[in-house]
Design an enzyme around this catalytic site. Structure first.
Site, PDB file in Angstrom:
ATOM      1  N   GLY A 146       9.883  99.145  64.748  1.00  0.00           N
ATOM      2  CA  GLY A 146       9.822  97.864  64.075  1.00  0.00           C
ATOM      3  C   GLY A 146       9.435  96.758  65.041  1.00  0.00           C
ATOM      4  O   GLY A 146       9.466  96.944  66.264  1.00  0.00           O
ATOM      5  N   GLY A 188      11.093 102.682  63.626  1.00  0.00           N
ATOM      6  CA  GLY A 188      10.488 102.520  62.313  1.00  0.00           C
ATOM      7  C   GLY A 188       9.332 103.453  62.059  1.00  0.00           C
ATOM      8  O   GLY A 188       9.039 103.794  60.900  1.00  0.00           O
ATOM      9  N   GLU A 219      17.683 103.546  69.799  1.00  0.00           N
ATOM     10  CA  GLU A 219      18.337 102.313  69.341  1.00  0.00           C
ATOM     11  C   GLU A 219      19.708 102.063  69.953  1.00  0.00           C
ATOM     12  O   GLU A 219      20.135 100.900  70.070  1.00  0.00           O
ATOM     13  CB  GLU A 219      18.443 102.322  67.813  1.00  0.00           C
ATOM     14  CG  GLU A 219      17.129 102.136  67.085  1.00  0.00           C
ATOM     15  CD  GLU A 219      16.344 103.428  66.924  1.00  0.00           C
ATOM     16  OE1 GLU A 219      15.270 103.393  66.299  1.00  0.00           O
ATOM     17  OE2 GLU A 219      16.795 104.484  67.439  1.00  0.00           O
ATOM     18  N   ASP A 270      18.204 104.141  62.702  1.00  0.00           N
ATOM     19  CA  ASP A 270      18.218 103.790  61.285  1.00  0.00           C
ATOM     20  C   ASP A 270      16.986 104.370  60.603  1.00  0.00           C
ATOM     21  O   ASP A 270      16.526 105.435  60.992  1.00  0.00           O
ATOM     22  CB  ASP A 270      18.339 102.268  61.110  1.00  0.00           C
ATOM     23  CG  ASP A 270      17.127 101.504  61.599  1.00  0.00           C
ATOM     24  OD1 ASP A 270      16.460 101.976  62.552  1.00  0.00           O
ATOM     25  OD2 ASP A 270      16.837 100.426  61.043  1.00  0.00           O
TER      26      ASP A 270
END
Length: 355
Positions: free
Chosen positions: A69, A117, A140, A148
């Site tokens: 991301g 992402g 992360e 995630d």
């Protein structure tokens, strides 16, 4: 004349394939909120187009499919108490679930770097192609966060404790280990991707999963063990615990170079991020769907902004690049159950999926 500026996601049809090309090569195609929205609309369009037999996800440039991301934008928003994270993660996670349930074959070319992402856009697809240049990671926990975009769903279903190891250490898998870990379905030499791409676009418009699978299989190389698969018994032994403290104790008790290296790596991560990550993984094992995992990840993601660890982790890794984050709390033993529980409490603004 001034050259036209291309969109950050190129959407077009080539033969039987609906193409999604992530197009921010200077940023290794890091995903923004606008890109998520373009992809969502394109999935609608391709699903409704009878000329499209399959969707093909690829990345522009030579460095990789997607570096994750757009962390810098999330960092800037978090610093001023903005709501970009809440909006971005909600829409991103819904797209991740759409990819998992997509009615047509969804092929992801996971060449080069695939992080965060990018894993969400690729690894929930029905036909995931790794290469000899693939480098997949979910680092992360080193940003005061956790894997995630459905990462807890994927990693909790990896063989043995492979997923636990990857989540807590942020280690990188090559193509062979991506297949071993269940993050990819086949490995194709990077040099063979153009031919595979051409073969996919030439499929008849009525082609389905079997036809796509056969084309990919014809281009794939035989499965082989990567370095993570070769260490799977050791990893299963060291990471088979339900608390980070127990895993750390097992690493300390082991006299191998590998254990010492992993102990150092874990020691650099956010203690809060490590504990939240492990609990999410263990809960994901008993959940039956990606959507359930995404709901829990969304709860935890919003709670991330209640601490300074995310901002501090991004500062140390990406902004100042001093690699010296100041975590709060700084020790595992000071991350109390009540601190972790806050990441798992139901919220008024739960993640909702369209009907």
């Amino acid at each position: 004349m001034t050259a036209a500026v291309e969109a950050d996601v190129i959407v077009r049809r080539e033969g039987a394939a609906g193409i999604l090309r992530l197009n921010r090569p200077k940023a290794i195609n890091a995903v923004t909120l606008d890109m998520v929205r373009i992809i969502d609309g394109a999935l609608d369009r391709f699903a409704a187009d009878p000329q499209v037999a399959l969707v093909l996800l690829e990345g522009a440039g030579e460095r990789g499919l997607c570096a994750g991301g757009d962390i810098r934008s999330l960092y800037d928003s978090a610093k001023i108490g903005g709501d970009l994270g809440r909006v971005f993660w909600a829409e991103e996670y819904v797209v991740n679930a759409r990819i998992k349930d997509y009615p047509k074959p969804y092929v992801a070319f996971m060449d080069g770097i695939v992080m965060g992402g990018g894993v969400g856009l690729a690894c929930h697809g029905s036909h995931r192609v790794a290469t000899d240049r693939t480098r997949i990671s979910m680092p992360e926990a080193g940003l005061g966060f956790f894997p995630d975009v459905g990462g807890t769903f994927l990693l909790s279903r990896a063989p043995g404790e492979t997923g636990t190891y990857l989540a807590l250490t942020g280690d990188t898998t090559g193509g062979a280990d991506a297949v071993f870990a269940g993050l990819a379905d086949a490995m194709v030499p990077a040099a063979g991707l153009p031919d595979l791409r051409a073969a996919l676009t030439r499929l008849p418009r009525g082609a389905g999963h079997d036809e796509v699978r056969a084309v990919v299989a014809a281009a794939a190389v035989a499965r082989s063990d990567g370095p993570i698969a070769a260490r799977s018994a050791e990893i299963d032994h060291l990471f088979a615990f339900d608390s980070v403290e127990e895993i750390v104790a097992a690493l300390r008790a082991d006299d191998s170079d590998f254990a010492r290296a992993m102990l150092k790596t874990i020691g650099e991560k956010s203690p809060r991020g490590l504990k939240v990550t492990l609990r999410l993984l263990r809960e994901a094992r008993r959940l039956t769907s990606l959507r359930e995992c995404l709901v829990r990840e969304y709860r935890a993601a919003l709670q991330v902004f209640a601490s300074a660890d995310f901002v501090e982790g991004v500062r140390a890794a990406i902004i100042d690049k001093d690699r010296n984050p100041r975590w709060v709390p700084s020790r595992l033993e000071d991350v109390t159950p009540s601190i972790v529980d806050a990441y798992f409490s139901p919220r008024a603004d739960e993640l909702a999926f369209p009907d």
